[in-house]
Write a protein that holds these residues in place. Structure first.
Motif, PDB file in Angstrom:
ATOM      1  N   ALA A 191      -3.229 -12.041  35.431  1.00  0.00           N
ATOM      2  CA  ALA A 191      -3.843 -11.190  34.410  1.00  0.00           C
ATOM      3  C   ALA A 191      -4.300 -12.033  33.220  1.00  0.00           C
ATOM      4  O   ALA A 191      -5.373 -11.797  32.657  1.00  0.00           O
ATOM      5  N   ALA A 194      -7.432 -13.607  34.094  1.00  0.00           N
ATOM      6  CA  ALA A 194      -8.483 -12.588  34.108  1.00  0.00           C
ATOM      7  C   ALA A 194      -8.965 -12.318  32.681  1.00  0.00           C
ATOM      8  O   ALA A 194     -10.162 -12.249  32.422  1.00  0.00           O
ATOM      9  N   ASP A 198     -12.852 -12.683  31.283  1.00  0.00           N
ATOM     10  CA  ASP A 198     -13.697 -11.556  30.915  1.00  0.00           C
ATOM     11  C   ASP A 198     -12.833 -10.444  30.308  1.00  0.00           C
ATOM     12  O   ASP A 198     -12.220  -9.658  31.026  1.00  0.00           O
ATOM     13  N   GLN A 200     -13.545  -7.692  28.693  1.00  0.00           N
ATOM     14  CA  GLN A 200     -13.987  -6.330  28.994  1.00  0.00           C
ATOM     15  C   GLN A 200     -13.543  -5.882  30.375  1.00  0.00           C
ATOM     16  O   GLN A 200     -13.002  -4.795  30.537  1.00  0.00           O
ATOM     17  N   ALA A 201     -13.788  -6.767  31.351  1.00  0.00           N
ATOM     18  CA  ALA A 201     -13.428  -6.404  32.718  1.00  0.00           C
ATOM     19  C   ALA A 201     -11.918  -6.273  32.839  1.00  0.00           C
ATOM     20  O   ALA A 201     -11.419  -5.399  33.547  1.00  0.00           O
ATOM     21  N   ALA A 202     -11.190  -7.127  32.124  1.00  0.00           N
ATOM     22  CA  ALA A 202      -9.734  -7.050  32.174  1.00  0.00           C
ATOM     23  C   ALA A 202      -9.272  -5.698  31.638  1.00  0.00           C
ATOM     24  O   ALA A 202      -8.427  -5.031  32.235  1.00  0.00           O
ATOM     25  N   LEU A 203      -9.874  -5.284  30.529  1.00  0.00           N
ATOM     26  CA  LEU A 203      -9.571  -3.952  29.997  1.00  0.00           C
ATOM     27  C   LEU A 203      -9.867  -2.880  31.034  1.00  0.00           C
ATOM     28  O   LEU A 203      -9.089  -1.946  31.219  1.00  0.00           O
ATOM     29  N   SER A 204     -11.003  -3.026  31.693  1.00  0.00           N
ATOM     30  CA  SER A 204     -11.457  -1.965  32.591  1.00  0.00           C
ATOM     31  C   SER A 204     -10.518  -1.788  33.783  1.00  0.00           C
ATOM     32  O   SER A 204     -10.427  -0.702  34.331  1.00  0.00           O
ATOM     33  N   VAL A 205      -9.829  -2.840  34.214  1.00  0.00           N
ATOM     34  CA  VAL A 205      -8.887  -2.640  35.320  1.00  0.00           C
ATOM     35  C   VAL A 205      -7.491  -2.274  34.829  1.00  0.00           C
ATOM     36  O   VAL A 205      -6.557  -2.207  35.612  1.00  0.00           O
ATOM     37  N   GLY A 206      -7.380  -2.060  33.516  1.00  0.00           N
ATOM     38  CA  GLY A 206      -6.111  -1.545  33.002  1.00  0.00           C
ATOM     39  C   GLY A 206      -5.141  -2.617  32.535  1.00  0.00           C
ATOM     40  O   GLY A 206      -3.975  -2.335  32.299  1.00  0.00           O
ATOM     41  N   ILE A 207      -5.628  -3.855  32.420  1.00  0.00           N
ATOM     42  CA  ILE A 207      -4.758  -4.890  31.861  1.00  0.00           C
ATOM     43  C   ILE A 207      -4.657  -4.628  30.368  1.00  0.00           C
ATOM     44  O   ILE A 207      -5.672  -4.423  29.704  1.00  0.00           O
ATOM     45  N   SER A 208      -3.419  -4.628  29.860  1.00  0.00           N
ATOM     46  CA  SER A 208      -3.253  -4.340  28.441  1.00  0.00           C
ATOM     47  C   SER A 208      -3.386  -5.639  27.657  1.00  0.00           C
ATOM     48  O   SER A 208      -2.571  -6.543  27.775  1.00  0.00           O
ATOM     49  N   GLN A 211      -0.390  -6.577  25.447  1.00  0.00           N
ATOM     50  CA  GLN A 211       0.736  -7.182  26.153  1.00  0.00           C
ATOM     51  C   GLN A 211       0.446  -8.659  26.445  1.00  0.00           C
ATOM     52  O   GLN A 211       1.298  -9.528  26.228  1.00  0.00           O
ATOM     53  N   ILE A 212      -0.771  -8.932  26.890  1.00  0.00           N
ATOM     54  CA  ILE A 212      -1.151 -10.311  27.223  1.00  0.00           C
ATOM     55  C   ILE A 212      -1.103 -11.184  25.971  1.00  0.00           C
ATOM     56  O   ILE A 212      -0.636 -12.326  26.014  1.00  0.00           O
TER      57      ILE A 212
END
Ligand SMILES: Nc1ncnc2c1ncn2[C@@H]1O[C@H](COP(=O)(O)OP(=O)(O)OP(=O)(O)O)[C@@H](O)[C@H]1O
Ligand SMILES: [Mg+2]
Lengths: 318, 276
Positions: A191, A194, A198, A200-208, A211-212
């Motif tokens: 994550a 990821a 990117d 935006q894309a990380a947000l879009s798959v639900g990566i917080s 938290q990161i």
């Protein structure tokens, strides 16, 4: 003519003449380089994951070291102090995420950069308030870090290796290997990469992202603690120590802001380069060139490789 | 003309109620958009460049906040719950996920790693995730062949498959699919839409697809909305839209003189305003 000789021939003749001295110089440069690499690594991690150029990285190192010795001074056993310091670095990461990154996300990069100045002065103030401003010495013995040295016999003489330096190199190696494994093999590590690729894309798959960010700043904090312990052991623990963090700058110029291997190799090049320069060419200029040579090395590299050592492979295709 | 109040089905998985969206606290981009997607339905959101399709999808998935956009009015209900204030992380966990315009695969991660990032929010264990990975590979055999290629080096079609596969890894109930045809050859577009249909039929995933390519979208969707400058100007069952004169002329490009042009879309807008 004499000058050219002194620059281009004599130093090399000297190197070949006494390989033991050369090996000694390279070893010392290597250990310094390892520590520069660790500081630069902290920068790179944070820059990749949150796009922030963290001016406070050097201070985080001093603050961590100061917390460790300061707690010990107040009577906390060394190992407990170490664990508490790690906890403090975690709290710091959470605090920075809540109070700085989260409110400022989507602001221009320069604002976040300025905010890291704020973090810097906050940490200096907090450190001095709680632990006092006078220099302290690192609690190496209490942490079971080895003292003394061993002699290594090589053709042409011997090299003296400080056990503490060996420990520093070993710890650095373990940390880098551990981080590499963590990034490549774990869900959180994936994550993190990821997010670096990117947001935006990380947000879009639900990566917080929150938290990161906490994880990344905490990781950088732990790396800072390790660096602080070993730098602190070489000199004193005080806020003057942050100037070594400035060495991370040429390392970053060399390695690139986004490349982990770049930070490591860049650190080693700067570390070894400045020791060799100081030892063999320094006398020509009356010594003391170590403080700025690093920048010259970095700039010279830039002339030939403007993208930095490992100019991040930018994949271009649509 | 198709009535604006016609709704695709009584049991929606997604209900967007009269939302307004403002960017940077000043630019009003959506001016009251309502739409809904029935459970298990495929609904198309059509419109020209800048009509607000992407903005609508991002309002639902709440990726807007990262772009300084905000829903200032209206409500969004997903699966019976208001979701206007939820983070994308919460939404993905609840089963609504967006596949962004331009695919946005993680370029330096391998195809397989990309797919696995889609399972980030899941808590049902590694074995279940691996089972779903195999299921995605069964749907997209090309991805299995290229599992260890960095996604940045994959072809456009493969990247689109990767992006959809990645979304499937979150076990979604609803996929918000933005412009899947963008920049792809017609045969590849066809392949992608076949897969969408297949996922819809087999896994019961609902789709809201934003498309400029009304032609293909209306062949695969059962219902469509047409968006213009931030408003729904027309909606209806897909067949009804396909046979609608205005739609044929301006979106399907099948009017007497052939190709649609932007200028004519503009006069169309003017006429619409006058009609409204
Ligand atoms: N981040 C942003 N900030 C300000 N305005 C924006 C932003 N994103 C989009 N807009 C504006 O909102 C309007 C709608 O854009 P949107 O991307 O939703 O259109 P679209 O229908 O998806 O178009 P396309 O077919 O080109 O993708 C446009 O006028 C655009 O300029
Ligand atoms: Mg769009």
């Amino acid at each position: 003519m004499d000058l050219l000789r002194a620059i281009f021939i004599d130093p090399f003749a000297q190197m070949i003449g006494s390989p033991d001295l050369l090996a000694q110089t390279i070893w010392e440069g290597f250990v310094g380089g390892v520590l520069y690499a660790l500081i630069a690594l902290g920068f790179v991690l944070i820059f990749k994951a949150s796009g922030v150029f963290n001016f406070a990285q050097g201070i985080m190192m001093v603050f961590a070291a100061l917390t460790l010795v300061g707690l010990h001074e107040k009577g906390v056993p060394a190992w407990v102090a170490l664990i508490l310091t790690i906890a403090v670095m975690y709290a710091l990461a959470v605090g920075i995420e809540r109070l700085v990154l989260r409110p400022l996300v989507n602001q221009p990069d320069i604002i976040l950069f300025m905010a890291t100045f704020g973090i810097t002065y906050f940490l200096i103030g907090l450190g001095e308030l709680v632990f006092g401003g006078n220099p302290k010495s690192m609690i190496t013995k209490e942490l079971f870090l080895p003292g003394g040295s061993i002699d290594l016999h090589i053709p042409g003489g011997r090299v003296q290796l400080q056990k503490l330096d060996i420990a520093a190199a070993a710890v650095a190696l373990i940390m880098v290997a551990g981080l590499a494994l963590f990034f490549q093999k774990t869900r959180i590590g994936r994550a993190l990469r990821a997010v670096a690729d990117d947001h935006q894309a990380a947000l879009s798959v639900g990566i917080s992202l929150n938290q990161i960010w906490v994880i990344v700043w905490f990781t950088a904090g732990v790396v800072a603690l390790a660096t602080g312990i070993f730098w602190g052991a070489r000199s004193d623990v005080s806020f003057a120590l942050q100037v070594v963090a400035l060495k991370a700058l040429p390392v970053l110029i060399l390695g690139g802001l986004t490349s982990v291997p770049g930070a490591i190799v860049g650190g080693l090049i700067i570390g070894i380069g400045e020791k060799l320069g100081e030892f063999y060419w320094g006398p020509l200029l009356g010594g003391g060139i170590e403080s700025w040579l690093a920048y010259i090395i970095a700039l010279a590299f830039l002339l030939f490789r403007p993208q930095g050592l490992f100019g991040e492979k930018i994949i271009e295709r649509i | 003309m198709v009535s604006q109040t016609a709704s695709p089905s009584p049991a929606p998985i997604l209900d967007v109620l009269n939302i307004e969206v403002v960017y940077n606290a000043v630019a009003l981009v959506l001016k009251g958009v309502s739409l809904n997607v029935p459970k298990g339905g495929v609904v198309a959101l059509l419109g020209a460049n800048g009509a607000g399709k992407t903005t609508t999808l991002k309002a639902i998935s709440n990726l807007l906040r990262a772009e300084r956009g905000e829903v200032t009015k209206g409500a969004i209900v997903f699966d019976g719950e208001r979701i206007d204030r939820l983070s994308p992380n919460d939404l993905v966990r609840r089963g609504a996920i967006q596949v962004m315009e331009g695919r946005h695969c993680f370029g330096h991660l391998t195809i397989e790693e990309n797919l696995l990032t889609g399972a980030f929010t899941r808590r049902d264990g590694r074995a279940a995730v691996m089972r779903d990975l195999e299921a995605v590979y069964a749907t997209f055999p090309r991805l299995k062949e290229r599992r260890s290629t960095q996604a940045g080096y994959a072809s456009g079609g493969e990247q689109q498959m990767c992006a959809i596969g990645r979304a499937m890894m979150s076990r979604p109930k609803l996929i918000l699919l933005d412009e899947p045809s963008m920049g792809l050859a017609p045969t590849v577009v066809e392949e992608i839409f076949e897969i969408v249909r297949d996922l819809n039929a087999r896994e019961g995933v609902s789709f809201l697809l934003a498309e400029q390519n009304a032609n293909i979208a209306l062949r695969y969707a059962s219902f469509g909305y047409i968006l213009e400058t931030g408003r729904v100007v027309l909606d209806g069952a897909a067949e009804a839209l396909r046979s609608n004169e205005d739609v044929r002329e301006f979106y399907l490009g099948v009017a007497q003189s052939g190709r649609r042009s932007f200028k004519r879309v503009k006069t169309y807008k003017r006429r619409k305003r006058w009609l409204a």
